[in-house]
Write a protein that holds these residues in place. Structure first.
Motif, PDB file in Angstrom:
ATOM      1  N   THR A 132      -5.077   1.139   9.098  1.00  0.00           N
ATOM      2  CA  THR A 132      -5.701   0.496   7.935  1.00  0.00           C
ATOM      3  C   THR A 132      -7.197   0.770   7.846  1.00  0.00           C
ATOM      4  OG1 THR A 132      -5.988  -1.556   9.204  1.00  0.00           O
ATOM      5  CG2 THR A 132      -3.996  -1.353   7.846  1.00  0.00           C
ATOM      6  N   ASP A 133      -7.788   1.358   8.879  1.00  0.00           N
ATOM      7  CA  ASP A 133      -9.223   1.600   8.858  1.00  0.00           C
ATOM      8  C   ASP A 133      -9.614   2.629   7.802  1.00  0.00           C
ATOM      9  OD1 ASP A 133     -11.881   1.134  10.080  1.00  0.00           O
ATOM     10  OD2 ASP A 133     -11.737   3.252  10.594  1.00  0.00           O
ATOM     11  N   TRP A 134      -8.811   3.680   7.667  1.00  0.00           N
ATOM     12  CA  TRP A 134      -9.181   4.727   6.701  1.00  0.00           C
ATOM     13  C   TRP A 134      -9.144   4.220   5.262  1.00  0.00           C
ATOM     14  CZ3 TRP A 134     -11.949   8.493   8.250  1.00  0.00           C
ATOM     15  CH2 TRP A 134     -11.815   8.967   9.553  1.00  0.00           C
ATOM     16  N   PRO A 135      -8.106   3.502   4.810  1.00  0.00           N
ATOM     17  CA  PRO A 135      -8.178   2.933   3.457  1.00  0.00           C
ATOM     18  C   PRO A 135      -9.367   1.984   3.281  1.00  0.00           C
ATOM     19  CG  PRO A 135      -5.931   2.858   4.270  1.00  0.00           C
ATOM     20  CD  PRO A 135      -6.798   3.274   5.431  1.00  0.00           C
ATOM     21  N   HIS A 142     -17.896  -2.153   3.043  1.00  0.00           N
ATOM     22  CA  HIS A 142     -18.426  -2.110   4.408  1.00  0.00           C
ATOM     23  C   HIS A 142     -17.456  -2.734   5.406  1.00  0.00           C
ATOM     24  CE1 HIS A 142     -22.446  -0.717   3.162  1.00  0.00           C
ATOM     25  NE2 HIS A 142     -22.233  -1.469   2.108  1.00  0.00           N
ATOM     26  N   VAL A 143     -16.171  -2.845   5.036  1.00  0.00           N
ATOM     27  CA  VAL A 143     -15.163  -3.383   5.945  1.00  0.00           C
ATOM     28  C   VAL A 143     -14.685  -2.276   6.875  1.00  0.00           C
ATOM     29  CG1 VAL A 143     -12.835  -4.350   6.107  1.00  0.00           C
ATOM     30  CG2 VAL A 143     -14.409  -5.174   4.348  1.00  0.00           C
ATOM     31  N   ARG A 144     -14.581  -2.588   8.148  1.00  0.00           N
ATOM     32  CA  ARG A 144     -14.014  -1.680   9.133  1.00  0.00           C
ATOM     33  C   ARG A 144     -12.992  -2.461   9.958  1.00  0.00           C
ATOM     34  NH1 ARG A 144     -16.288   0.835   6.021  1.00  0.00           N
ATOM     35  NH2 ARG A 144     -17.983   2.339   6.264  1.00  0.00           N
ATOM     36  N   THR A 145     -11.885  -1.823  10.298  1.00  0.00           N
ATOM     37  CA  THR A 145     -10.878  -2.505  11.099  1.00  0.00           C
ATOM     38  C   THR A 145     -10.862  -2.031  12.554  1.00  0.00           C
ATOM     39  OG1 THR A 145      -9.173  -0.922  10.401  1.00  0.00           O
ATOM     40  CG2 THR A 145      -9.421  -2.936   9.095  1.00  0.00           C
ATOM     41  N   ARG A 146     -11.733  -1.107  12.898  1.00  0.00           N
ATOM     42  CA  ARG A 146     -11.894  -0.728  14.302  1.00  0.00           C
ATOM     43  C   ARG A 146     -13.290  -0.152  14.485  1.00  0.00           C
ATOM     44  NH1 ARG A 146      -8.835   5.038  15.561  1.00  0.00           N
ATOM     45  NH2 ARG A 146      -9.627   6.182  13.759  1.00  0.00           N
ATOM     46  N   GLY A 147     -13.804  -0.262  15.699  1.00  0.00           N
ATOM     47  CA  GLY A 147     -15.127   0.271  15.967  1.00  0.00           C
ATOM     48  C   GLY A 147     -15.605  -0.130  17.344  1.00  0.00           C
ATOM     49  N   ARG A 148     -16.826   0.268  17.660  1.00  0.00           N
ATOM     50  CA  ARG A 148     -17.426  -0.038  18.953  1.00  0.00           C
ATOM     51  C   ARG A 148     -18.368  -1.224  18.818  1.00  0.00           C
ATOM     52  NH1 ARG A 148     -16.231   3.268  22.942  1.00  0.00           N
ATOM     53  NH2 ARG A 148     -15.272   5.284  22.448  1.00  0.00           N
ATOM     54  N   ALA A 149     -18.282  -2.120  19.778  1.00  0.00           N
ATOM     55  CA  ALA A 149     -19.087  -3.334  19.764  1.00  0.00           C
ATOM     56  C   ALA A 149     -20.078  -3.293  20.926  1.00  0.00           C
ATOM     57  CB  ALA A 149     -18.180  -4.553  19.858  1.00  0.00           C
ATOM     58  N   ARG A 153     -17.837  -2.431  24.504  1.00  0.00           N
ATOM     59  CA  ARG A 153     -16.518  -2.900  24.079  1.00  0.00           C
ATOM     60  C   ARG A 153     -16.033  -2.159  22.827  1.00  0.00           C
ATOM     61  NH1 ARG A 153     -18.193  -9.317  24.866  1.00  0.00           N
ATOM     62  NH2 ARG A 153     -18.455  -9.158  27.126  1.00  0.00           N
ATOM     63  N   ARG A 154     -14.723  -2.171  22.649  1.00  0.00           N
ATOM     64  CA  ARG A 154     -14.113  -1.671  21.417  1.00  0.00           C
ATOM     65  C   ARG A 154     -13.297  -2.783  20.786  1.00  0.00           C
ATOM     66  NH1 ARG A 154     -10.917   3.767  21.747  1.00  0.00           N
ATOM     67  NH2 ARG A 154      -9.816   2.709  23.437  1.00  0.00           N
ATOM     68  N   GLU A 155     -13.177  -2.733  19.442  1.00  0.00           N
ATOM     69  CA  GLU A 155     -12.465  -3.789  18.723  1.00  0.00           C
ATOM     70  C   GLU A 155     -11.504  -3.200  17.706  1.00  0.00           C
ATOM     71  OE1 GLU A 155     -14.312  -7.873  17.735  1.00  0.00           O
ATOM     72  OE2 GLU A 155     -15.832  -6.360  17.275  1.00  0.00           O
TER      73      GLU A 155
END
Length: 211
Positions: A132-135, A142-149, A153-155
């Protein structure tokens, strides 16, 4: 729901199941409420606030949760205060230290209906967040469903439901924050923001710890 085991050598992963609500106000303050039914810390709620002057504030119910959240996201100020959330007939009432917040959940539209049809087991997996991150990146939100925190950490955010926020009443340190408004500019706590339109989102969040 809490710590999950993986293959040998893989970093530990923590899961949080609940709701994230993002909203703006006409004063320029943006508010993000996390209301977690299940987490490694038990049920809890926390509030992230970005004020009109850019100050990023965390309101967390314990030092343990405050340490974890500020290790994952970025804040200028952290306060440990009681955070109480009650829900009745679609109305959410939040009391968190200097903040008194009330908002209503509207009727879900087609995206919410479709997301509710996704099996919970699938929605809880990082692969669903990756799909769902690409859509999400194609939308001007500015919504992201995965990334680095923070802290290496990763989320992953596995979205399971969406409902619009119908109305907002918010008072911070005795001052009325004004009428509901879009989350504009986007909040800057982590790698992405919440939807521009005030939204109540059901999510399963997976946090992979750093070294």
């Amino acid at each position: 729901m809490g710590r999950t085991r993986g293959a040998p050598g893989r970093r530990p992963r923590l899961r949080f199941d609940g709701w994230i609500t993002g909203m703006g106000t006409s004063s320029g303050t943006r508010i993000v409420l996390g209301h977690w039914h299940r987490s490694p810390f038990g049920p809890f709620s926390d509030v992230m606030i970005e004020r009109a002057d850019g100050e990023r504030l965390l309101l967390a119910p314990s030092h343990r949760t405050a340490d974890f959240v500020r290790g994952t996201y970025t804040f200028d100020t952290v306060r440990v205060v009681p955070v109480d959330v009650s829900i009745a007939h679609g109305t959410w009432t939040v009391t968190a230290g200097p903040l008194d917040l009330c908002f209503t959940a509207g009727r879900r539209g087609l995206p919410g209906i479709l997301l509710r049809a996704v099996p919970g087991v699938l929605a809880a997996r990082p692969v669903w967040a990756a799909l769902t991150d690409w859509p999400a990146r194609l939308l001007p939100t500015h919504v992201r469903t995965r990334g680095r925190a923070g802290a290496g950490r990763r989320e992953w955010y596995g979205v399971r439901d969406l409902r619009p926020v119908g109305a907002v009443s918010a008072v911070f340190e005795g001052l009325d924050l004004g009428a509901m408004a879009p989350v504009d500019p986007p909040v800057r706590f982590g790698f992405g923001s919440v939807p521009r339109n005030p939204t109540l989102t059901r999510v399963t969040t997976t946090v992979e710890l750093g070294q």
